[in-house]
Design a protein around this motif. Structure first.
Motif, mmCIF file in Angstrom:
data_model
loop_
_atom_site.group_PDB
_atom_site.id
_atom_site.type_symbol
_atom_site.label_atom_id
_atom_site.label_comp_id
_atom_site.label_asym_id
_atom_site.label_seq_id
_atom_site.Cartn_x
_atom_site.Cartn_y
_atom_site.Cartn_z
ATOM 1 N N ALA A 82 41.047 2.491 -23.234
ATOM 2 C CA ALA A 82 41.470 3.320 -24.366
ATOM 3 C C ALA A 82 40.629 3.005 -25.612
ATOM 4 C CB ALA A 82 42.960 3.106 -24.648
ATOM 5 N N ARG A 83 40.214 1.730 -25.753
ATOM 6 C CA ARG A 83 39.380 1.357 -26.902
ATOM 7 C C ARG A 83 37.925 1.736 -26.702
ATOM 8 N NH1 ARG A 83 42.358 -3.564 -26.639
ATOM 9 N NH2 ARG A 83 40.590 -4.505 -25.564
ATOM 10 N N GLY A 84 37.589 2.244 -25.520
ATOM 11 C CA GLY A 84 36.223 2.683 -25.277
ATOM 12 C C GLY A 84 35.300 1.573 -24.824
ATOM 13 N N GLU A 85 35.869 0.436 -24.437
ATOM 14 C CA GLU A 85 35.022 -0.689 -24.032
ATOM 15 C C GLU A 85 34.585 -0.601 -22.579
ATOM 16 O OE1 GLU A 85 37.540 -3.479 -27.079
ATOM 17 O OE2 GLU A 85 37.478 -4.004 -24.954
ATOM 18 N N ILE A 86 35.215 0.306 -21.849
ATOM 19 C CA ILE A 86 34.875 0.487 -20.443
ATOM 20 C C ILE A 86 34.399 1.921 -20.265
ATOM 21 C CG2 ILE A 86 35.862 0.660 -18.118
ATOM 22 C CD1 ILE A 86 37.845 -1.551 -19.028
ATOM 23 N N ALA A 87 33.294 2.084 -19.543
ATOM 24 C CA ALA A 87 32.743 3.435 -19.402
ATOM 25 C C ALA A 87 33.405 4.196 -18.267
ATOM 26 C CB ALA A 87 31.233 3.362 -19.163
ATOM 27 N N VAL A 88 33.605 3.495 -17.152
ATOM 28 C CA VAL A 88 34.149 4.164 -15.976
ATOM 29 C C VAL A 88 35.376 3.412 -15.495
ATOM 30 C CG1 VAL A 88 33.686 4.953 -13.627
ATOM 31 C CG2 VAL A 88 31.822 4.861 -15.307
ATOM 32 N N LEU A 89 36.474 4.116 -15.354
ATOM 33 C CA LEU A 89 37.691 3.499 -14.857
ATOM 34 C C LEU A 89 37.998 4.051 -13.467
ATOM 35 C CD1 LEU A 89 40.062 1.598 -15.569
ATOM 36 C CD2 LEU A 89 41.331 3.657 -16.181
ATOM 37 N N VAL A 90 37.901 3.173 -12.470
ATOM 38 C CA VAL A 90 38.262 3.578 -11.113
ATOM 39 C C VAL A 90 39.710 3.189 -10.909
ATOM 40 C CG1 VAL A 90 37.726 3.356 -8.663
ATOM 41 C CG2 VAL A 90 35.917 3.061 -10.366
ATOM 42 N N SER A 91 40.511 4.116 -10.384
ATOM 43 C CA SER A 91 41.920 3.765 -10.250
ATOM 44 C C SER A 91 42.554 4.501 -9.087
ATOM 45 C CB SER A 91 42.672 4.133 -11.524
ATOM 46 O OG SER A 91 42.806 5.528 -11.586
ATOM 47 N N THR A 92 43.724 4.029 -8.725
ATOM 48 C CA THR A 92 44.578 4.806 -7.837
ATOM 49 C C THR A 92 45.337 5.743 -8.759
ATOM 50 O OG1 THR A 92 46.207 3.079 -8.028
ATOM 51 C CG2 THR A 92 44.735 3.002 -6.136
ATOM 52 N N THR A 93 46.289 6.464 -8.236
ATOM 53 C CA THR A 93 46.920 7.485 -9.077
ATOM 54 C C THR A 93 47.836 6.924 -10.153
ATOM 55 O OG1 THR A 93 48.551 7.727 -7.384
ATOM 56 C CG2 THR A 93 46.795 9.365 -7.442
ATOM 57 N N VAL A 94 47.741 5.611 -10.412
ATOM 58 C CA VAL A 94 48.590 5.091 -11.482
ATOM 59 C C VAL A 94 48.341 5.800 -12.807
ATOM 60 C CG1 VAL A 94 49.027 2.801 -10.546
ATOM 61 C CG2 VAL A 94 46.995 3.194 -11.924
ATOM 62 N N ILE A 95 47.188 6.416 -12.926
ATOM 63 C CA ILE A 95 46.934 7.102 -14.197
ATOM 64 C C ILE A 95 47.337 8.566 -14.136
ATOM 65 C CG2 ILE A 95 44.986 5.687 -14.899
ATOM 66 C CD1 ILE A 95 43.362 8.372 -14.077
ATOM 67 N N GLU A 96 47.959 8.941 -13.026
ATOM 68 C CA GLU A 96 48.229 10.352 -12.790
ATOM 69 C C GLU A 96 48.868 11.066 -13.975
ATOM 70 O OE1 GLU A 96 51.220 12.940 -10.115
ATOM 71 O OE2 GLU A 96 50.563 11.009 -9.390
ATOM 72 N N VAL A 97 49.870 10.438 -14.529
ATOM 73 C CA VAL A 97 50.584 11.162 -15.558
ATOM 74 C C VAL A 97 50.402 10.574 -16.939
ATOM 75 C CG1 VAL A 97 52.346 12.367 -14.268
ATOM 76 C CG2 VAL A 97 52.539 9.934 -14.638
ATOM 77 N N GLY A 98 50.220 11.464 -17.871
ATOM 78 C CA GLY A 98 50.405 11.067 -19.256
ATOM 79 C C GLY A 98 49.338 10.310 -20.026
ATOM 80 N N VAL A 99 48.521 9.502 -19.373
ATOM 81 C CA VAL A 99 47.621 8.658 -20.154
ATOM 82 C C VAL A 99 46.680 9.499 -21.012
ATOM 83 C CG1 VAL A 99 45.999 6.749 -20.070
ATOM 84 C CG2 VAL A 99 47.658 7.036 -18.254
ATOM 85 N N ASP A 100 46.552 9.094 -22.235
ATOM 86 C CA ASP A 100 45.838 9.922 -23.201
ATOM 87 C C ASP A 100 44.598 9.194 -23.736
ATOM 88 O OD1 ASP A 100 45.572 12.257 -24.667
ATOM 89 O OD2 ASP A 100 46.613 11.412 -26.405
#
Ligand code: ADP
Ligand code: MG
Length: 685
Positions: A527-545
């Motif tokens: 979120a702070r922009g310190e990471i360029a690519v975030l690989v994830s499972t669907t934990v980010i599916e909902v809502g993350v802004d």
């Protein structure tokens, strides 16, 4: 005498083992067994002359064996029995693989019925491994429409067929008839006994259609009535009266002006809150439509009235983010925001509990942890649940139960097809956010296969070089430990792959099995922009802004539902820069391709939901078992839309005329609804 409530092991031929197998299919009682409807049927009722049998179709032929069956071994472990048959119209060759005993079962000069797929090459006609039966013997597997059941280990079609036959013979007369006779007559629906008999053992296709229509209608009608019943119940429920507040004061504090849709939804809810009755409202709005703001406005009103609000999110990460967002919006008004998630230490939980007791919290944001039995909420006035489809009706009820009369707002980003919403949310009032905040752009969406991997990697690099960020989502199968393990590995190993391909970029991985602290740390860094690519499972599916994210890549996209993919896509395109969504799939089948192409064509969540329902059926649409709705035994909510509407109309009319269901002709219906609702599970039996 056997009754519908009896355990199926009372049936002759069902011992402990088979009963266990049935249990795995959800069949425990005779009633369950009668409701265990066939998955499909095979038409073995019509006998076709060989000459007229069409290539590629399964048919019955009635034919005489022309020669002695010959057994041959073409190679080790492969035995063939071959013979020729004929009827008045022509001849066919029949082959059985690895069933050498067929040599002695089939006799030259005798007549049999064979059921199997016809293979035609020019004038030559053949069948492989057909079901067979001696002509006139009628053991029951040919000469009729044969039901085919879902099976599991320890059960054969024959086991199920015979058990159902016994069940019907002993108990069909006891089946109750919840649909009032007047409605049944008007819609020409057959009675229960006919329906159950013919859904299992159709005497013909018209009878099967009748039976199915009746059972589908019954299922939908009961669901519609149950929702009406709940609604009637809740209309009785008083709620705290919130004085109307000047929400303009809240709006004025925002860095932007709320959309018309947001204002409308908030004022609809405010009416409810002031009415003296408990609010029970669904706020439906596509991804990014700004539901959180509405929740904030209502929490603000709640606090102004001296009550506390609780806000439940489906995942820790979301709870975290909502907490952060709401804090920013509401702290300027002196509101005290608390957070309660499963990962808090015992000490932190104790702290929260005592703050709750002391009424020091105005808004508590959390996960399921909010439902913990040992937590109570003095002064709870408003309950908000986000992403409703992830919580069952029961969980909703549990949180509402924390204060019987609290107002309830349910927020859903899954646009439910309208027809379906009509019934499913029959107990809720609905507000719709049908407008996105200004300046949003469509997310360019592309479906590619893995041959595009290199180009895709270059594209990732380009986004990162422009200062933007990238999500990569790998599939995870919910509810299954094993498979979760597998795909977790895939998220992790894919991270490694990407790191090797793009050494210049900072790439991180987040998945459901990581410790909360680690997840939080990674998400926060992203979120702070310190990471360029975030690989994830669907934990980010909902809502993350994360408005700076401009590219969403979904791996194995065919494994996701359309609605889910649409959600994922909603994670990008939140800022000013043009954003993209790339769906990577090597699936070859047409259905998968069609589904993905829907997403490439439209950004309209409603349209996608309709398509999703049509293509996959409601079960998948809602995600396994999480929808908290009754499992449909017969109804196909995608295909049975006309009956769905009829069922809804009839239910509405009935409740209009007899809201308490006190007429004698509605007694059976009332009883059935009571049972359904008491069971709490809302299952229909
Ligand atoms: P969702 O409905 O998917 O939950 P959010 O509430 O997360 O959507 O809002 C999506 C984004 O839009 C957030 O960054 C939020 O700050 C922003 N937003 C919400 N309402 C408005 C508005 N009226 N004008 C501009 N931006 C808005
Ligand atoms: Mg949201």
């Amino acid at each position: 005498m056997a009754t519908l409530k009896d355990n199926i092991n009372t049936i002759k031929g069902i011992g402990e083992k088979r009963a266990q197998a049935f249990a795995r299919l959800g069949v425990f009682t005779l009633y369950d067994l009668l409701c265990f409807f066939p998955r499909r049927y095979e038409d073995r009722s019509v006998i076709v002359p060989i000459a007229e049998a069409v290539d590629g179709y399964a048919v019955c032929i009635l034919a005489v064996v022309a020669d002695d069956p010959r057994l041959s071994r073409i190679r080790r472990g492969m035995e063939l029995v071959k013979f020729r048959v004929f009827d008045a119209s022509g001849a066919a060759d029949i082959t059985y693989f690895n069933q050498s005993w067929m040599k002695n079962n089939i006799h030259r000069g005798e007549e049999y019925i064979f059921y199997g797929k016809i293979d035609r090459k020019g004038r030559h006609c053949s069948m492989t491994n057909p079901v067979f039966e001696k002509a006139g013997a009628q053991s029951g597997s040919t000469g009729r429409i044969l039901p085919i059941y879902r099976l599991c280990r320890g059960l054969t079609q024959k086991n199920v067929l015979q058990s159902v036959r016994i069940g019907l013979d002993s108990c069909a007369g006891q089946l109750s008839e919840p649909i009032p006779k007047e409605i049944r007559d008007r819609l020409t629906l057959p009675d229960a006994q006919f329906a159950y008999e013919n859904i299992h053992f159709p005497s013909g296709f018209p009878a099967l259609d009748q039976a199915r229509k009746k059972l589908v209608f019954e299922e939908l009608f009961l669901l519609a009535c149950a929702m009406q019943y709940r609604k009637a119940d809740r209309l009785e429920k008083a709620g705290p009266v919130f004085q109307k507040q000047d929400v303009e004061r809240f709006y004025a504090s925002l860095p932007f002006s709320p959309t018309n849709a947001q204002q409308r939804a908030v004022s609809e809810a405010l009416q409810d809150l002031a009415s003296g009755k408990a609010m029970n409202r669904l706020l439906q709005g596509d991804v990014g439509s700004g539901k959180t703001l509405c929740a904030a406005a209502l929490s603000w009103v709640c606090a102004q009235n001296g009550y506390m609000a609780a806000f439940m999110a489906p995942t820790e990460i979301l709870a975290e983010q909502h907490c952060h967002t709401l804090q920013k919006l509401l702290a300027p008004f002196g509101m005290r925001i608390g957070k309660l998630t499963g990962s808090l230490t015992a000490k932190e939980k104790r702290q929260i509990r005592s703050e709750l007791e002391a009424r020091e919290i105005d808004l508590l944001v959390g996960t399921h942890a909010l439902l913990s039995e040992n937590i109570s909420y003095p002064g709870l006035g408003l309950v908000i649940t986000d992403e409703q489809h992830r919580f069952g009706v029961q969980q909703r009820a549990a949180l509402e139960g924390k204060n019987e009369n609290a107002h309830v707002l349910v927020m859903s980003a899954t646009p439910i097809p309208r027809t379906l919403a009509l019934i499913i949310y029959g107990d809720l009032d609905v507000s719709v956010l049908d407008e996105l905040p200004p300046g949003r752009q469509t997310v360019g969406t592309f479906a590619v296969d893995s041959r595009y991997r290199e180009r895709l990697n270059r594209f990732i690099l380009k986004q990162a070089e422009n200062g933007h960020q990238v999500f990569v989502v790998c599939p995870v199968i919910e509810d299954s430990e094993e498979e979760t393990g597998l795909s977790l590995k895939s998220a992790e190993s894919y991270t490694e792959e990407l790191r090797a391909a793009l050494p210049a970029l900072k790439i991180a991985c987040v998945h459901g099995k990581m410790k909360q602290k680690e997840k939080d740390a990674v998400m926060a860094a992203f979120a702070r922009g310190e990471i360029a690519v975030l690989v994830s499972t669907t934990v980010i599916e909902v809502g993350v802004d994360v408005p700076n994210a401009t590219l969403m890549i979904v791996e194995n996209a065919e494994r996701f539902g359309l609605a889910q993919l649409h959600q994922l896509r909603g994670r990008v395109g939140r800022g000013a820069a043009q954003s993209y969504c790339v769906l990577v799939s090597d699936a070859q089948n047409e259905e998968a391709k069609t589904r993905l192409s829907v997403l490439c064509k439209t950004n309209d969540g409603f349209q996608i939901a309709e398509e999703d329902l049509r293509l996959r059926g409601p079960g998948d649409f809602f995600g396994a078992r999480q929808h908290g709705l009754p499992e449909m035994h017969v109804a196909d909510l995608g295909a049975d839309i006309i009956l769905l509407k009829t069922a809804k109309q009839e239910a509405d009319a009935l409740f209009e005329a007899d809201p308490q269901l006190s007429l004698p002709s509605h007694a059976a219906l009332r009883l059935r609804l009571k049972q359904m609702l008491q069971a709490g599970s809302m299952t229909l039996n």
